[in-house]
Design a protein around this motif. Structure first.
Motif, PDB file in Angstrom:
ATOM      1  N   PRO A 247       0.762  -1.299   0.146  1.00  0.00           N
ATOM      2  CA  PRO A 247      -0.031  -0.030  -0.050  1.00  0.00           C
ATOM      3  C   PRO A 247       0.925   1.307   0.024  1.00  0.00           C
ATOM      4  CG  PRO A 247      -0.541  -1.421   1.964  1.00  0.00           C
ATOM      5  CD  PRO A 247       0.649  -1.983   1.282  1.00  0.00           C
ATOM      6  N   ALA A 248       0.347   2.468  -0.832  1.00  0.00           N
ATOM      7  CA  ALA A 248       1.329   3.485  -0.896  1.00  0.00           C
ATOM      8  C   ALA A 248       1.405   4.270   0.489  1.00  0.00           C
ATOM      9  CB  ALA A 248       0.525   4.530  -1.896  1.00  0.00           C
ATOM     10  N   GLU A 249       0.533   4.088   1.330  1.00  0.00           N
ATOM     11  CA  GLU A 249       0.686   4.909   2.831  1.00  0.00           C
ATOM     12  C   GLU A 249       1.858   4.369   3.390  1.00  0.00           C
ATOM     13  OE1 GLU A 249      -2.561   4.291   0.975  1.00  0.00           O
ATOM     14  OE2 GLU A 249      -2.583   2.730   2.827  1.00  0.00           O
ATOM     15  N   ARG A 250       2.175   3.086   3.228  1.00  0.00           N
ATOM     16  CA  ARG A 250       3.280   2.720   3.821  1.00  0.00           C
ATOM     17  C   ARG A 250       4.674   3.067   3.312  1.00  0.00           C
ATOM     18  NH1 ARG A 250       3.140  -3.834   4.123  1.00  0.00           N
ATOM     19  NH2 ARG A 250       1.171  -4.060   5.037  1.00  0.00           N
ATOM     20  N   LEU A 251       4.736   3.651   1.952  1.00  0.00           N
ATOM     21  CA  LEU A 251       5.835   3.883   1.190  1.00  0.00           C
ATOM     22  C   LEU A 251       6.227   5.625   1.570  1.00  0.00           C
ATOM     23  CD1 LEU A 251       5.053   1.914  -1.801  1.00  0.00           C
ATOM     24  CD2 LEU A 251       6.492   1.427   0.084  1.00  0.00           C
ATOM     25  N   ASP A 252       5.231   6.200   2.182  1.00  0.00           N
ATOM     26  CA  ASP A 252       5.221   7.736   2.201  1.00  0.00           C
ATOM     27  C   ASP A 252       6.825   8.139   2.802  1.00  0.00           C
ATOM     28  OD1 ASP A 252       3.125   8.259   0.375  1.00  0.00           O
ATOM     29  OD2 ASP A 252       1.794   8.514   2.099  1.00  0.00           O
ATOM     30  N   ALA A 253       7.004   7.566   4.103  1.00  0.00           N
ATOM     31  CA  ALA A 253       7.868   7.999   5.074  1.00  0.00           C
ATOM     32  C   ALA A 253       9.404   7.588   4.081  1.00  0.00           C
ATOM     33  CB  ALA A 253       7.829   7.538   6.232  1.00  0.00           C
ATOM     34  N   PRO A 254       9.354   6.302   3.798  1.00  0.00           N
ATOM     35  CA  PRO A 254      10.647   5.925   3.021  1.00  0.00           C
ATOM     36  C   PRO A 254      10.904   6.679   1.646  1.00  0.00           C
ATOM     37  CG  PRO A 254       9.422   3.894   3.644  1.00  0.00           C
ATOM     38  CD  PRO A 254       8.500   4.939   4.014  1.00  0.00           C
ATOM     39  N   ALA A 255       9.637   7.100   0.920  1.00  0.00           N
ATOM     40  CA  ALA A 255      10.073   7.964  -0.149  1.00  0.00           C
ATOM     41  C   ALA A 255      10.402   9.178   0.337  1.00  0.00           C
ATOM     42  CB  ALA A 255       8.705   8.042  -0.848  1.00  0.00           C
ATOM     43  N   ALA A 256      10.027   9.970   1.253  1.00  0.00           N
ATOM     44  CA  ALA A 256      10.380  11.111   1.693  1.00  0.00           C
ATOM     45  C   ALA A 256      11.699  11.118   2.254  1.00  0.00           C
ATOM     46  CB  ALA A 256       9.297  11.864   2.804  1.00  0.00           C
ATOM     47  N   ALA A 257      12.019   9.859   3.054  1.00  0.00           N
ATOM     48  CA  ALA A 257      13.576   9.933   3.566  1.00  0.00           C
ATOM     49  C   ALA A 257      14.485   9.874   2.387  1.00  0.00           C
ATOM     50  CB  ALA A 257      13.578   8.698   4.623  1.00  0.00           C
TER      51      ALA A 257
ATOM     52  N   LEU B 235      12.062  10.680  10.472  1.00  0.00           N
ATOM     53  CA  LEU B 235      10.626   9.981   9.875  1.00  0.00           C
ATOM     54  C   LEU B 235      10.884   8.616   9.823  1.00  0.00           C
ATOM     55  CD1 LEU B 235      10.514  12.396   6.658  1.00  0.00           C
ATOM     56  CD2 LEU B 235       9.277  12.596   8.645  1.00  0.00           C
ATOM     57  N   LEU B 236      11.918   7.830   9.489  1.00  0.00           N
ATOM     58  CA  LEU B 236      11.673   6.427   9.511  1.00  0.00           C
ATOM     59  C   LEU B 236      11.609   5.733  10.812  1.00  0.00           C
ATOM     60  CD1 LEU B 236      14.574   5.630   6.696  1.00  0.00           C
ATOM     61  CD2 LEU B 236      12.124   5.846   6.569  1.00  0.00           C
ATOM     62  N   SER B 237      12.061   6.398  11.761  1.00  0.00           N
ATOM     63  CA  SER B 237      11.915   5.879  13.222  1.00  0.00           C
ATOM     64  C   SER B 237      10.566   6.206  13.708  1.00  0.00           C
ATOM     65  CB  SER B 237      12.933   6.073  14.098  1.00  0.00           C
ATOM     66  OG  SER B 237      13.161   7.492  14.273  1.00  0.00           O
ATOM     67  N   ALA B 238       9.824   7.275  13.260  1.00  0.00           N
ATOM     68  CA  ALA B 238       8.750   7.836  13.788  1.00  0.00           C
ATOM     69  C   ALA B 238       7.164   7.295  13.393  1.00  0.00           C
ATOM     70  CB  ALA B 238       8.714   9.149  14.098  1.00  0.00           C
ATOM     71  N   ASP B 239       7.576   6.976  11.865  1.00  0.00           N
ATOM     72  CA  ASP B 239       6.167   7.066  11.211  1.00  0.00           C
ATOM     73  C   ASP B 239       5.417   5.507  11.483  1.00  0.00           C
ATOM     74  OD1 ASP B 239       4.800   7.978   8.795  1.00  0.00           O
ATOM     75  OD2 ASP B 239       5.241   5.838   8.221  1.00  0.00           O
ATOM     76  N   THR B 240       4.260   5.910  11.757  1.00  0.00           N
ATOM     77  CA  THR B 240       3.231   5.035  12.020  1.00  0.00           C
ATOM     78  C   THR B 240       2.560   4.087  11.080  1.00  0.00           C
ATOM     79  OG1 THR B 240       1.406   6.428  12.354  1.00  0.00           O
ATOM     80  CG2 THR B 240       2.799   5.737  14.594  1.00  0.00           C
TER      81      THR B 240
END
Ligand code: GRG
Length: 296
Positions: free
Chosen positions: A62-72, A124-129
């Motif tokens: 799912p795309a929501e899972r990828l937002d933080a890695p993509a931003a990072a 972001l990678l350590s905190a994103d839920t």
């Protein structure tokens, strides 16, 4: 949907996400926050986030899972551009069609903005839920980005880049430099998406690792070609900067024709690596072709 439409929609998605996660410039320290936002927002092709979303899509993540890695990964990339443009490194005035961060602000603020961006990516990678649940997968995602940014990746590649200036490196040294400086972060984009699946398959990880390595190197070879063939307006950075600085590039070491051949060969290699993913990887294959035919 065409690749162009997908890229446009990923660009919109990551732009909004980055905007929401970067510190606001009306909160202290305002000037530092303004420099961080300037470096990240309002420009760039967003190739690394697009690769991450496309890989995730091919694996049904799912795309929501990828937002933080993509931003990072995009934030790390933006920080590297800020530091790369500094007087002590490439000393460039133009980036993404506007003054470089140290020109728009000042050198000290640009150094600090780069440092703070690097930290923000890992925060972001350590905190994103919304990211993948399994903490082992989250650690693998953090590890991929950390190792691609450090001495076994981008920073190591940049060290070789500084060392080869004024020297006459062979093609193996140059490929190694490109693979570390640029390829590692592109490869990490692909692998971070692979680790976002519930149960990453080792065979798929291996195939995607080969894909990521090949397109990562191809991306930098095309960048070297564009330094010769591109124009400043389309590139949004100074065309011919590498040759002006007498910097060894793929075309300067192997010739333009061989550079084009090598980029095409790597594109084929990348596409072959995806065979195990079948139809779901069609957009990723199109992305490999885009990387070697892009004009900016
Ligand atoms: C100080 C520890 C430390 C590290 C600095 C500066 C640096 C490490 C690395 C520089 C790496 C670098 C800038 C490589 C060039 C990569 C490259 C091809 C950049 C252009 O990428 P695009 O075309 O740019 O994706 P846009 O603007 O579209 O995002």
């Amino acid at each position: 949907m065409s690749l162009e439409s997908r890229l446009k929609s990923f660009r919109g998605r990551i732009e909004d996400y980055l905007d929401s996660k970067l510190p606001r410039e009306d909160t202290a320290p305002e000037r530092l926050h303004a420099a961080m936002r300037y470096a990240v927002l309002g420009g760039g092709k967003r190739v690394r986030p697009a690769l991450l979303y496309l890989t995730g899509e091919a694996l049904g993540v799912p795309a929501e899972r990828l937002d933080a890695p993509a931003a990072a990964v995009e934030i790390i990339h933006a920080y590297s551009l800020v530091h790369d443009d500094l007087p002590a490194m490439d000393d460039d005035d133009l980036r993404r069609g506007r003054p470089t961060c140290h020109r728009a602000f000042d050198e000290a603020t640009a150094i600090l903005a780069g440092d703070a961006l690097q930290i923000l990516a890992f925060e972001l990678l350590s905190a994103d839920t919304a990211m993948v649940d399994d903490p082992h997968n989250r650690m693998a995602i953090i590890r991929e980005l950390a190792s691609a940014s450090g001495t076994a990746g981008m920073a190591g590649g940049q060290a070789i880049d500084l060392w080869v200036q004024g020297r006459d490196p062979d093609i193996t040294t140059l490929e190694n430099m490109h693979a570390l400086k640029t390829g590692a972060l592109i490869n990490a984009s692909v692998l971070m998406a692979a680790w976002s699946a519930d149960t990453p398959d080792p065979t798929v990880l291996d195939a995607l690792g080969r894909f990521g390595k090949a397109i990562g190197l191809a991306f930098q070879i095309q960048d070297d070609i564009l330094d010769i063939e591109g124009d400043t307006e389309t590139l949004g950075k100074t065309a011919g900067a590498d040759s002006a600085r007498d910097k060894p590039t793929y075309p300067s070491v192997a010739g333009l024709e061989q550079a084009r051949r090598r980029a095409a060969e790597l594109c084929d290699e990348a596409i072959r690596a995806l065979s195990i993913l079948g139809e779901s990887a069609v957009p990723l294959r199109q992305m490999a072709a885009y990387i070697v035919r892009r004009d900016s």
